[in-house]
Design an enzyme around this catalytic site. Structure first.
Site, PDB file in Angstrom:
ATOM      1  N   ASP A  89     -29.363  -1.092 105.376  1.00  0.00           N
ATOM      2  CA  ASP A  89     -28.571  -1.593 104.240  1.00  0.00           C
ATOM      3  C   ASP A  89     -28.775  -3.094 104.049  1.00  0.00           C
ATOM      4  OD1 ASP A  89     -26.847  -1.390 102.110  1.00  0.00           O
ATOM      5  OD2 ASP A  89     -25.025  -1.422 103.333  1.00  0.00           O
ATOM      6  N   ARG A 113     -28.749  -7.329  98.439  1.00  0.00           N
ATOM      7  CA  ARG A 113     -28.194  -8.673  98.680  1.00  0.00           C
ATOM      8  C   ARG A 113     -29.268  -9.643  99.152  1.00  0.00           C
ATOM      9  NH1 ARG A 113     -23.604  -6.443 102.333  1.00  0.00           N
ATOM     10  NH2 ARG A 113     -24.803  -4.541 101.933  1.00  0.00           N
ATOM     11  N   TRP A 114     -30.212  -9.135  99.944  1.00  0.00           N
ATOM     12  CA  TRP A 114     -31.307  -9.998 100.416  1.00  0.00           C
ATOM     13  C   TRP A 114     -32.040 -10.598  99.215  1.00  0.00           C
ATOM     14  CZ3 TRP A 114     -36.529 -10.477  99.867  1.00  0.00           C
ATOM     15  CH2 TRP A 114     -37.200 -11.251 100.839  1.00  0.00           C
ATOM     16  N   HIS A 132     -36.071  -4.131  98.115  1.00  0.00           N
ATOM     17  CA  HIS A 132     -36.479  -2.801  98.609  1.00  0.00           C
ATOM     18  C   HIS A 132     -37.923  -2.831  99.120  1.00  0.00           C
ATOM     19  CE1 HIS A 132     -32.720  -1.173  97.433  1.00  0.00           C
ATOM     20  NE2 HIS A 132     -32.922  -1.249  96.134  1.00  0.00           N
ATOM     21  N   TRP A 150     -28.015   7.982  93.533  1.00  0.00           N
ATOM     22  CA  TRP A 150     -28.420   8.300  92.150  1.00  0.00           C
ATOM     23  C   TRP A 150     -27.550   7.565  91.138  1.00  0.00           C
ATOM     24  CZ3 TRP A 150     -32.921  10.768  91.815  1.00  0.00           C
ATOM     25  CH2 TRP A 150     -33.315  11.618  92.858  1.00  0.00           C
ATOM     26  N   ARG A 208     -27.169   4.543  90.880  1.00  0.00           N
ATOM     27  CA  ARG A 208     -27.760   3.236  90.548  1.00  0.00           C
ATOM     28  C   ARG A 208     -28.559   3.310  89.253  1.00  0.00           C
ATOM     29  NH1 ARG A 208     -29.052   0.444  96.358  1.00  0.00           N
ATOM     30  NH2 ARG A 208     -27.094   1.097  97.331  1.00  0.00           N
ATOM     31  N   LEU A 232     -43.771   9.693 118.609  1.00  0.00           N
ATOM     32  CA  LEU A 232     -42.526   9.273 117.961  1.00  0.00           C
ATOM     33  C   LEU A 232     -42.202  10.271 116.848  1.00  0.00           C
ATOM     34  CD1 LEU A 232     -40.290   7.071 117.493  1.00  0.00           C
ATOM     35  CD2 LEU A 232     -41.820   6.108 115.758  1.00  0.00           C
ATOM     36  N   ARG A 249     -26.160   0.079 111.802  1.00  0.00           N
ATOM     37  CA  ARG A 249     -26.097  -0.239 110.367  1.00  0.00           C
ATOM     38  C   ARG A 249     -26.251  -1.740 110.186  1.00  0.00           C
ATOM     39  NH1 ARG A 249     -22.723   2.261 105.505  1.00  0.00           N
ATOM     40  NH2 ARG A 249     -23.574   0.960 103.844  1.00  0.00           N
ATOM     41  N   SER A 272     -21.080   5.909 105.326  1.00  0.00           N
ATOM     42  CA  SER A 272     -21.658   6.279 104.018  1.00  0.00           C
ATOM     43  C   SER A 272     -22.366   7.640 104.033  1.00  0.00           C
ATOM     44  CB  SER A 272     -22.608   5.177 103.527  1.00  0.00           C
ATOM     45  OG  SER A 272     -21.925   3.941 103.405  1.00  0.00           O
ATOM     46  N   GLU A 314     -22.869   6.596 119.470  1.00  0.00           N
ATOM     47  CA  GLU A 314     -22.420   5.204 119.591  1.00  0.00           C
ATOM     48  C   GLU A 314     -22.858   4.454 118.333  1.00  0.00           C
ATOM     49  OE1 GLU A 314     -20.764   4.095 122.387  1.00  0.00           O
ATOM     50  OE2 GLU A 314     -20.857   6.134 123.214  1.00  0.00           O
TER      51      GLU A 314
END
Ligand code: IPE
Ligand code: IPE
Ligand code: MG
Length: 242
Positions: free
Chosen positions: A19, A23-24, A36, A68, A70, A130, A187, A195, A206
């Site tokens: 998240d 804002r970045w 993004h 969606w 947005r 992974l 987060r 969310s 955790e």
């Protein structure tokens, strides 16, 4: 349960709510989509670092069932980033032993994107270093609802006895049926909510919350969070004996 048995150790499955991209970007006067794009670059670094940090399963929340809401521009921009990520990373992921899978409802996604997703899942299906899972159009409630619908359909078709529906039967119908539950959910961006992420699977997970915005999140910060996690005690409802 002795204290030594409950020290968390290295988390096998880490899930991240990525998240803060918007804002970045806006804090720099840039369009949200730039955030993004930078977020996708941060993903590369984290995926590369994960195996060296002892992580076997990494799950990334990329687009929720609520996203969606947005603007069309932002939604289309995000879908384009997902498609480009798959195309540009396919070779590297398969060479590096990463198995890529997706969770979330697929039918609402663009056909071409669906094809790319299925293609890379097939291409990397033999990999085991992974297990990378990306959540696109994912919502915990939607996933639970789809699982309940599947169970109901099987019962209606006479293939399943309602008395046989236990936790394992339910978990087997979730998108995550092949994955262990997450040990740790991280987060970024300072919000302290989940969310709609992995609602069933996080019963004993955790949590770690960091103020860092996702594009600024680095492998070094991930390593520091893992070091803190390792000292945690996980009891799963049990009691300490000595
Ligand atoms: C996370 O960043 C990426 C997605 C939800 C797709 P945001 O876009 O939510 O960034 P903020 O929270 O608005 O800063
Ligand atoms: C959660 O972030 C979803 C993803 C990171 C994909 P949001 O930015 O959508 O969450 P809210 O709206 O702040 O709860
Ligand atoms: Mg956000």
């Amino acid at each position: 349960m002795a204290a030594k048995d409950i020290i968390a150790g290295v988390p096998r499955h880490v899930a991240i709510i990525m998240d803060g991209n918007g804002r970045w970007a806006t804090s720099r006067g840039w369009p949200r989509l730039v955030g993004h794009r930078r977020g996708a670059e941060a993903v590369r670094g984290i995926v590369e670092a994960a195996p060296g940090l002892g992580i076997r399963y990494l799950t990334l929340y990329a687009f929720s069932t609520e996203n969606w809401k947005r603007s069309t521009e932002e939604v289309i921009g995000l879908m384009t980033i997902f498609a480009r990520y798959i195309q540009s990373e396919a070779q590297r992921l398969s060479d590096e032993g990463v198995r890529l899978r997706f969770i979330g409802g697929r039918e609402r996604l663009d056909r071409k994107l669906q094809k790319l997703m299925a293609g890379i899942e097939r291409r990397t299906s033999g990999n085991d270093l992974l297990h990378l899972t990306v959540a696109i159009n994912y919502g915990g409630r939607d996933e639970l609802m789809r699982a309940a619908r599947r169970l109901a359909e099987e019962v209606a078709a006479g293939r399943l006895d309602p008395g046989a529906i236990d936790e394992a039967a339910f978990a087997a119908r979730l998108d995550t049926s092949d994955l262990p539950d997450p040990d740790l959910v991280i987060r970024t961006s300072g919000e302290t909510r989940i969310s709609n992420f992995l609602l069933w699977q996080s019963a004993y997970t955790e949590y770690e919350f960091t103020d860092t915005l996702w594009p600024d999140f680095t492998p070094a910060e991930l390593a520091a969070i893992l070091a803190r996690y390792q000292r945690r005690e996980r009891r799963f409802g049990g009691a300490l004996t000595a």
